[in-house]
Enzyme design. Sequence first.
Site, PDB file in Angstrom:
ATOM      1  N   LYS A 203      -4.688  -2.254  13.957  1.00  0.00           N
ATOM      2  CA  LYS A 203      -4.077  -1.125  14.656  1.00  0.00           C
ATOM      3  C   LYS A 203      -4.536  -1.082  16.124  1.00  0.00           C
ATOM      4  O   LYS A 203      -5.699  -1.333  16.434  1.00  0.00           O
ATOM      5  CB  LYS A 203      -4.403   0.171  13.926  1.00  0.00           C
ATOM      6  CG  LYS A 203      -3.766   0.229  12.540  1.00  0.00           C
ATOM      7  CD  LYS A 203      -4.092   1.507  11.815  1.00  0.00           C
ATOM      8  CE  LYS A 203      -3.363   1.588  10.467  1.00  0.00           C
ATOM      9  NZ  LYS A 203      -3.828   0.587   9.501  1.00  0.00           N
TER      10      LYS A 203
ATOM     11  N   VAL B  42      -5.609  -0.100   2.666  1.00  0.00           N
ATOM     12  CA  VAL B  42      -5.667  -1.564   2.574  1.00  0.00           C
ATOM     13  C   VAL B  42      -6.785  -1.989   1.627  1.00  0.00           C
ATOM     14  O   VAL B  42      -6.592  -2.849   0.758  1.00  0.00           O
ATOM     15  CB  VAL B  42      -5.866  -2.187   3.964  1.00  0.00           C
ATOM     16  CG1 VAL B  42      -6.230  -3.673   3.850  1.00  0.00           C
ATOM     17  CG2 VAL B  42      -4.606  -2.037   4.809  1.00  0.00           C
TER      18      VAL B  42
ATOM     19  N   GLU C  55       0.839  -1.202   0.000  1.00  0.00           N
ATOM     20  CA  GLU C  55       0.000   0.000   0.000  1.00  0.00           C
ATOM     21  C   GLU C  55       0.873   1.252   0.000  1.00  0.00           C
ATOM     22  O   GLU C  55       2.050   1.214   0.386  1.00  0.00           O
ATOM     23  CB  GLU C  55      -0.905   0.003   1.228  1.00  0.00           C
ATOM     24  CG  GLU C  55      -0.146   0.038   2.541  1.00  0.00           C
ATOM     25  CD  GLU C  55      -1.006   0.452   3.716  1.00  0.00           C
ATOM     26  OE1 GLU C  55      -1.509   1.580   3.678  1.00  0.00           O
ATOM     27  OE2 GLU C  55      -1.146  -0.342   4.661  1.00  0.00           O
TER      28      GLU C  55
ATOM     29  N   ASP D 265     -18.408   3.521  13.337  1.00  0.00           N
ATOM     30  CA  ASP D 265     -17.141   3.695  12.628  1.00  0.00           C
ATOM     31  C   ASP D 265     -16.450   2.345  12.460  1.00  0.00           C
ATOM     32  O   ASP D 265     -15.972   1.757  13.432  1.00  0.00           O
ATOM     33  CB  ASP D 265     -16.237   4.665  13.398  1.00  0.00           C
ATOM     34  CG  ASP D 265     -15.070   5.169  12.568  1.00  0.00           C
ATOM     35  OD1 ASP D 265     -14.881   4.659  11.451  1.00  0.00           O
ATOM     36  OD2 ASP D 265     -14.359   6.068  13.040  1.00  0.00           O
TER      37      ASP D 265
ATOM     38  N   ALA E 269     -13.483   0.162   5.991  1.00  0.00           N
ATOM     39  CA  ALA E 269     -13.861  -0.541   4.762  1.00  0.00           C
ATOM     40  C   ALA E 269     -12.921  -1.700   4.462  1.00  0.00           C
ATOM     41  O   ALA E 269     -13.227  -2.531   3.596  1.00  0.00           O
ATOM     42  CB  ALA E 269     -13.877   0.429   3.589  1.00  0.00           C
ATOM     43  N   ASP E 270     -11.781  -1.771   5.167  1.00  0.00           N
ATOM     44  CA  ASP E 270     -10.864  -2.891   4.972  1.00  0.00           C
ATOM     45  C   ASP E 270     -11.574  -4.226   5.148  1.00  0.00           C
ATOM     46  O   ASP E 270     -11.306  -5.197   4.422  1.00  0.00           O
ATOM     47  CB  ASP E 270      -9.707  -2.840   5.982  1.00  0.00           C
ATOM     48  CG  ASP E 270      -8.789  -1.651   5.788  1.00  0.00           C
ATOM     49  OD1 ASP E 270      -8.993  -0.880   4.827  1.00  0.00           O
ATOM     50  OD2 ASP E 270      -7.863  -1.497   6.613  1.00  0.00           O
TER      51      ASP E 270
END
Length: 309
Positions: free
Chosen positions: A164, A111, A30, A143, A146-147
């Site tokens: 993360k 990602v 990425e 929240d 979209a990964d």
Amino acid sequence: MPAAAPAPRPVLSPEVADALAGGRPVVALESTLLAHGLPRPDNRAAADDVEAAVRAGGAVPATIAVLDGTPHVGLTAAQVDRVCADPDLAKLGVRDLPVAAALGMSGATTVSSTALLAEAAGVSVFATGGLGGVHRQSVETFDESADLTALSRTSLVVVCAGVKSILDVPATLERLESLSVTVVGYGTTTFPGFYVADSGSTVDWSVADPQQAAAVFAARRGLAPGAVVVANPLPADQQLDRELHDRVIADALAAADAAGVRGKDVTPFVLDHLHRASDGATLEVNVRLVLRNAELAGRIAAALAALAA
């Protein structure tokens, strides 16, 4: 009514095109890490180091970005310079790709968009740092990265150091299960916590070597669309000090909340806060884990190519 313009196909660098045509291993990388995840000018040196780590694993690196509306799979040195130097480069997820394409914009791929473009180019292995996922307090904010949905729709191996640390790890693993994304630990059933080796969560399955990871993906690809996530933890002696980790994460999240930072702006804000609050320790760990993931991805790509030979 004029016919709609076709979606732009990814432009492959000559090295990547040659490798794919010859059945040789390629690893997607990425560009958001370079443009938004690492500070300048450290990001430029890291870009070269990550590509070198992929080569050390036996594969060709293919850093992905959108330049002037065109997706590129594999960048020249000048293109990497551009991605690393432009402070206004957009952050492009899957939803943003059609806007960038139609308006001729440039941006770094996340990602989700890297996975989509890698698969479109015929690249089956992708190395990153940590995945996005379900954010803390998502019950109120909804929240969620979209990964997660992107990985349920794209068929490739994703090597990462978990998700993360700022995220809700158990909730993210539940969503990956609901989306039928295969998750395996590399040499462990402990799910890594990005900067630290143990997030406090576990996974059901593990693989012992790149050959097993490649075999799992080959089996998955034969059954249904979807990614295989290979969670690769840092060795305990290379992780961020646990007490420092917990303290700076809490402080960073509180600072983001106080500043009213929301949505996709949370991650870069928090990463910058972590870097400053830890006197650069998080940056060192971040680069270290990305290099480890890139090298392992190269080895998995090589094993996958050997299976297909």
